[in-house]
Design an enzyme around this catalytic site. Structure first.
Site, short mmCIF file in Angstrom:
data_model
loop_
_atom_site.label_atom_id
_atom_site.label_comp_id
_atom_site.label_asym_id
_atom_site.label_seq_id
_atom_site.Cartn_x
_atom_site.Cartn_y
_atom_site.Cartn_z
N TYR A 59 0.81 -1.21 0.00
CA TYR A 59 0.00 0.00 0.00
C TYR A 59 0.85 1.27 0.00
O TYR A 59 0.47 2.29 -0.58
CB TYR A 59 -0.94 0.01 1.21
CG TYR A 59 -1.88 -1.17 1.28
CD1 TYR A 59 -2.27 -1.85 0.13
CD2 TYR A 59 -2.39 -1.61 2.50
CE1 TYR A 59 -3.14 -2.93 0.19
CE2 TYR A 59 -3.27 -2.68 2.57
CZ TYR A 59 -3.62 -3.34 1.41
OH TYR A 59 -4.49 -4.41 1.48
N HIS A 61 -9.91 1.37 8.03
CA HIS A 61 -10.32 2.60 7.35
C HIS A 61 -9.64 3.84 7.92
O HIS A 61 -9.14 4.68 7.17
CB HIS A 61 -11.83 2.77 7.43
CG HIS A 61 -12.59 1.82 6.55
ND1 HIS A 61 -13.96 1.83 6.45
CD2 HIS A 61 -12.16 0.83 5.73
CE1 HIS A 61 -14.35 0.89 5.60
NE2 HIS A 61 -13.27 0.26 5.17
N LYS A 93 -17.89 2.59 3.28
CA LYS A 93 -18.60 2.67 4.56
C LYS A 93 -18.23 1.47 5.44
O LYS A 93 -17.88 0.41 4.92
CB LYS A 93 -20.11 2.76 4.34
CG LYS A 93 -20.69 1.66 3.43
CD LYS A 93 -20.79 0.33 4.14
CE LYS A 93 -21.11 -0.79 3.21
NZ LYS A 93 -20.95 -2.12 3.86
N ASP A 129 -21.92 -3.34 8.55
CA ASP A 129 -21.77 -3.75 7.16
C ASP A 129 -23.01 -3.41 6.32
O ASP A 129 -22.87 -2.82 5.25
CB ASP A 129 -21.50 -5.25 7.07
CG ASP A 129 -21.21 -5.69 5.65
OD1 ASP A 129 -20.17 -5.26 5.11
OD2 ASP A 129 -22.01 -6.44 5.07
#
Length: 336
Positions: free
Chosen positions: A66, A87, A105, A186
């Site tokens: 990353y 996140h 989300k 979720d």
């Protein structure tokens, strides 16, 4: 010499941080289908697997870590579909690397993490938005317009459900505590986001129950009652152990709006049933890709500087409501 294109006409150069299914099956095709977006790089911990799953044009760079993608100066905007528990960390790192971030989300696991993201985005002068693509679908824009114009009168009750069955997939990341799993964060968060959008504020009080199976790491079902004040209520429920179903019913003083498949409609025709008195109208919407609309909206905001449809204050209020729901149910959150 031909002059350069205005900045608003230059495609936004996108990078994807992680090879999640939603990125491979939904967001990357959406970027490739848009004339205002260009995919330039993808990062995956397993680049060979990524190449097998998603053949991409030779010009698209594939990184095996990353950090290399964050260091890529050509990448302007980053889509972040990593597990929920990552996140905040990678969103902050991307913002500090100068990238605009569209974060899947939920924006974070907690209000504290969400506030850190907001503060970093503002300090870096970068755009940050939570990725609720359903808000850009024409059916949802039409529904919100009818509510705003008072067609069904003042909304007094919202009922929304989102289920699907994960019982045959015990290793799914959404069932793992260390990755921030759970049905509310979720799929239940869609219903919560809808209620917040309709009422224009966070609930004043909540009451909830959760179901955690024996030897289960996370909750697999949630039912929550939300009080928005002045006789305005909502009931939301989510589950990982029921057949796939999603529904939203919006009840006003003069009528109702019923949506079947409000959150992930897919690229098929959708309908909204409007009932006012004895009159019933079924409004049909042609197949539409809400992911492409979301990508294009984000890119337009990036180029023009106009505020996005989904404001960070809204995301923070929804995170606070998630915490309140879990707290009401006596459920520890975050899990690790």
């Amino acid at each position: 010499m031909q002059s350069e294109l205005p900045s608003t006409e230059v495609p936004v150069r996108w990078g994807i941080l992680g090879a999640a299914s939603v990125a491979l099956k939904r967001v990357i095709p959406a970027i490739q289908a848009s004339s205002s977006a260009q995919l330039v790089a993808i990062a995956s911990r397993d680049p060979e697997r990524l190449r097998l799953l998603l053949p991409v044009p030779p010009a698209v760079r594939i990184y095996g870590d990353y950090e290399s993608l964050l260091a890529d100066g050509e990448v302007e905007a980053l889509y972040l579909p990593l597990p929920n528990s990552l996140h905040a960390e990678w969103g902050i790192r991307a913002l500090k690397a100068g990238k605009h971030v569209l974060c899947e989300k939920p924006l974070a696991l907690t209000v504290e993490q969400g506030l850190s993201l907001l503060q970093t985005a503002r300090a870096q002068g970068r755009l940050l938005m939570e990725a609720f693509m359903y808000r850009f679908h024409p059916q949802m824009l039409w529904v919100m317009e009818q509510i705003s114009e008072g067609l069904i009168g003042a909304v007094k009750f919202v009922r929304s459900s989102f289920y699907f069955d994960l019982r045959s997939r015990p290793r799914d990341i959404r069932l793992q505590a260390t990755l921030g799993g759970g049905s509310l964060v979720d799929v239940g968060c869609y219903s919560l986001n809808l209620c917040r959008a309709i009422y224009g504020r966070a609930p004043l009080a909540v009451g909830a129950r959760v179901y955690v199976p024996a030897r289960g790491e996370v909750e697999r079902a949630v039912v929550a009652f939300l009080d928005f004040g002045e006789g305005r209520f909502a009931l939301i429920d989510s589950s990982f152990e029921l057949p796939t179903r999603q529904l939203a019913e919006i009840v006003g003083e003069n009528g109702t709006l019923l949506l079947n498949g409000p959150f992930t409609p897919g690229q098929v025709e959708t309908t909204v049933t409007l009932t006012v008195g004895e009159q019933i109208v079924v409004r049909r919407f042609p197949p539409t890709d809400p992911y492409r609309l979301e990508i294009e909206h984000f890119g337009s905001c990036l180029r023009t500087g106009r505020p996005p449809l989904l404001q960070l204050e809204e995301s923070l209020e929804n995170l606070a409501t998630i915490e309140a729901i879990y707290r009401s149910a006596g459920y520890q959150w975050p899990l690790s």
